[in-house]
Enzyme design. Structure first.
Site, mmCIF file in Angstrom:
data_model
loop_
_atom_site.group_PDB
_atom_site.id
_atom_site.type_symbol
_atom_site.label_atom_id
_atom_site.label_comp_id
_atom_site.label_asym_id
_atom_site.label_seq_id
_atom_site.Cartn_x
_atom_site.Cartn_y
_atom_site.Cartn_z
ATOM 1 N N SER A 283 -0.568 0.947 2.579
ATOM 2 C CA SER A 283 -0.158 0.639 3.958
ATOM 3 C C SER A 283 -0.686 -0.769 4.239
ATOM 4 O O SER A 283 -1.842 -0.940 4.590
ATOM 5 C CB SER A 283 -0.775 1.630 4.948
ATOM 6 O OG SER A 283 -0.395 2.941 4.645
ATOM 7 N N LYS B 206 5.222 1.430 8.999
ATOM 8 C CA LYS B 206 4.073 2.305 8.703
ATOM 9 C C LYS B 206 2.916 2.045 9.686
ATOM 10 O O LYS B 206 2.301 2.983 10.202
ATOM 11 C CB LYS B 206 3.617 2.073 7.268
ATOM 12 C CG LYS B 206 2.332 2.754 6.878
ATOM 13 C CD LYS B 206 2.445 4.267 6.866
ATOM 14 C CE LYS B 206 1.068 4.902 6.662
ATOM 15 N NZ LYS B 206 1.112 6.354 6.753
ATOM 16 N N LYS C 143 -7.618 -0.109 10.234
ATOM 17 C CA LYS C 143 -6.879 -1.208 9.585
ATOM 18 C C LYS C 143 -5.389 -1.158 9.950
ATOM 19 O O LYS C 143 -4.773 -2.163 10.293
ATOM 20 C CB LYS C 143 -7.120 -1.090 8.074
ATOM 21 C CG LYS C 143 -6.274 -1.920 7.159
ATOM 22 C CD LYS C 143 -5.057 -1.210 6.580
ATOM 23 C CE LYS C 143 -5.309 0.093 5.891
ATOM 24 N NZ LYS C 143 -4.097 0.719 5.344
HETATM 25 P P1 NDP Z 1 -9.141 5.489 -0.745
HETATM 26 O O1 NDP Z 1 -10.171 4.721 -0.037
HETATM 27 O O2 NDP Z 1 -9.337 6.944 -1.007
HETATM 28 O O3 NDP Z 1 -8.835 4.822 -2.187
HETATM 29 C C1 NDP Z 1 -8.626 3.449 -2.305
HETATM 30 C C2 NDP Z 1 -8.228 3.097 -3.728
HETATM 31 O O4 NDP Z 1 -8.178 1.680 -3.819
HETATM 32 C C3 NDP Z 1 -9.238 3.566 -4.781
HETATM 33 O O5 NDP Z 1 -8.571 3.781 -5.995
HETATM 34 C C4 NDP Z 1 -10.158 2.345 -4.877
HETATM 35 O O6 NDP Z 1 -10.838 2.250 -6.099
HETATM 36 C C5 NDP Z 1 -9.140 1.238 -4.778
HETATM 37 N N1 NDP Z 1 -9.736 -0.016 -4.322
HETATM 38 C C6 NDP Z 1 -10.451 -0.236 -3.187
HETATM 39 N N2 NDP Z 1 -10.788 -1.530 -3.091
HETATM 40 C C7 NDP Z 1 -10.278 -2.134 -4.188
HETATM 41 C C8 NDP Z 1 -10.302 -3.465 -4.669
HETATM 42 N N3 NDP Z 1 -10.906 -4.447 -3.980
HETATM 43 N N4 NDP Z 1 -9.695 -3.749 -5.837
HETATM 44 C C9 NDP Z 1 -9.089 -2.764 -6.548
HETATM 45 N N5 NDP Z 1 -9.032 -1.479 -6.157
HETATM 46 C C10 NDP Z 1 -9.621 -1.180 -4.980
HETATM 47 O O7 NDP Z 1 -7.787 5.226 0.048
HETATM 48 P P2 NDP Z 1 -6.469 6.149 0.112
HETATM 49 O O8 NDP Z 1 -6.063 6.559 -1.248
HETATM 50 O O9 NDP Z 1 -6.655 7.171 1.169
HETATM 51 O O10 NDP Z 1 -5.442 5.068 0.708
HETATM 52 C C11 NDP Z 1 -4.728 4.137 -0.097
HETATM 53 C C12 NDP Z 1 -3.635 3.516 0.783
HETATM 54 O O11 NDP Z 1 -2.743 4.562 1.208
HETATM 55 C C13 NDP Z 1 -4.194 2.874 2.077
HETATM 56 O O12 NDP Z 1 -3.431 1.740 2.393
HETATM 57 C C14 NDP Z 1 -4.007 3.981 3.106
HETATM 58 O O13 NDP Z 1 -3.927 3.445 4.415
HETATM 59 C C15 NDP Z 1 -2.704 4.611 2.627
HETATM 60 N N6 NDP Z 1 -2.480 5.998 3.039
HETATM 61 C C16 NDP Z 1 -3.448 6.974 2.901
HETATM 62 C C17 NDP Z 1 -3.190 8.278 3.320
HETATM 63 C C18 NDP Z 1 -4.203 9.380 3.182
HETATM 64 O O14 NDP Z 1 -3.933 10.488 3.716
HETATM 65 N N7 NDP Z 1 -5.343 9.192 2.520
HETATM 66 C C19 NDP Z 1 -1.889 8.638 3.926
HETATM 67 C C20 NDP Z 1 -0.922 7.574 3.940
HETATM 68 C C21 NDP Z 1 -1.222 6.309 3.551
HETATM 69 P P3 NDP Z 1 -12.264 2.971 -6.319
HETATM 70 O O15 NDP Z 1 -11.956 4.303 -6.881
HETATM 71 O O16 NDP Z 1 -12.958 2.050 -7.252
HETATM 72 O O17 NDP Z 1 -12.959 3.026 -4.966
#
Ligand code: NDP
Length: 297
Positions: free
Chosen positions: A96, A171, A240
């Protein structure tokens, strides 16, 4: 067979990638390598060491990171995604993210003959596990058509909403509506509890009348009244999203006092509850301030 790469096995990325594991030859990369290792062990996907290796030899790369700056950073450097992308590949950003950043990424990739669509999702981790997400796609129609069969592996309603950036704009505004509903129901139920109406009775009426929302119908009964408070979508990410929605409003010259207020409340909630709190936990602040617990007795 489509060769797929997936970066970002977080709360929502992981269950999405599980569906793709059966749709082609899948390689995964995650910043914390142990998460990619456990995913690979469970699914038979290939774990790669760098974003560059993820892109090399792949047709479609999915990214699912917190926000667009992280996606842009993933592209950068000798071991970055961009260095490994071949002409003809396509990047599908499930993050997102920020519309303007997506347009910048699309232009950058186009110079290498690589296509880009923003394809954020809605439906939460439950929807991701069930493969029933709603997916809003911004991009060229031909690129949308190309990736649609893969999106169908984890989405039920898949809508092409406009050019690159349109998915991210929609979104963010959509999530701002969820945030409005969370704060509104928090205010409403704590006030009613103090006035002697139990939360269950209040919801029995609201959810069978026209003040209902997804928040009142599902999130509050399943997470607040039970006291379960699961952590599935971080409040920091909703904060965010609302920041992005505010920028979308501002760019269009739309006054948005509702979203402005919710944004301020979310900043406060994030400062008080921390980076790992779930978005629904904002209601805990209403409870604290009112001195009531919205729990079934
Ligand atoms: P999380 O915080 O659970 O996971 C984030 C992911 O991004 C992890 O794999 C993390 O790696 C990785 N990451 C974070 N920072 C970096 C970086 N600087 N460089 C590379 N990788 C990085 O988030 P979500 O999975 O919940 O969300 C992901 C996206 O989806 C967001 O934009 C969120 O708004 C959107 N979203 C989430 C929903 C939900 O229900 N959770 C629903 C709909 C949309 P690591 O494992 O190392 O931390």
């Amino acid at each position: 067979m489509t060769r797929i790469g997936f970066a970002g096995l977080g709360a929502i990325g992981r269950p999405i990638a599980m569906h793709l594991a059966g749709s082609g030859e899948l390689a995964v990369w995650n910043r914390t390598a142990s998460r990619a290792a456990s995913f690979a062990a469970e699914t038979g996907a290939q774990q790669v060491a760098t974003p560059r290796a993820l892109a090399e030899g792949r047709d479609v790369i999915f990214t699912c990171l917190p926000n667009s700056p992280e996606v842009e950073a993933l592209l950068d450097g000798a071991d970055g995604l961009e260095a490994g992308l071949a002409s003809g590949a396509i990047v599908v950003d499930l993050t997102s993210g920020i519309p303007e950043a997506s347009r910048r990424i699309a232009e950058r990739l186009a110079r290498r003959g690589v296509a880009f669509v923003d394809a954020p999702v809605s439906g939460g981790t439950k929807g991701a596990e069930a493969g029933t997400l709603t997916i809003m796609v911004g991009g060229a129609p031909a690129d949308f058509a190309r990736v649609r069969p893969l999106l169908e592996q984890f989405g039920r309603r898949i809508v092409h909403v406009g050019p690159v950036g349109a998915g991210h704009a929609l979104k963010a505004v959509h999530n701002a509506l969820i945030a409005v509903n969370i704060f509104a129901i928090g205010e409403a139920l704590t006030a009613l509890a103090k006035a002697g109406v139990t939360p269950r009775a209040a919801l029995d009426v609201i959810n069978n009348a026209n003040g209902r929302s997804f928040v009142s119908e599902q999130l509050v009964p399943e997470r607040v009244l039970t006291g379960a408070w699961p952590r599935t979508f971080r409040l920091a990410l909703l904060d965010k999203d609302v920041d992005i929605a505010r920028a979308v409003m501002e760019a269009q010259g739309i006054e948005a006092p509702m979203i402005g207020t919710v944004s301020r409340l979310l900043h406060e909630a994030r400062a008080e509850l921390g980076e790992e709190a779930d978005h629904v936990e904002a209601i805990k602040l209403h409870e604290r301030r009112a001195g009531v617990e919205l729990r079934d007795e």
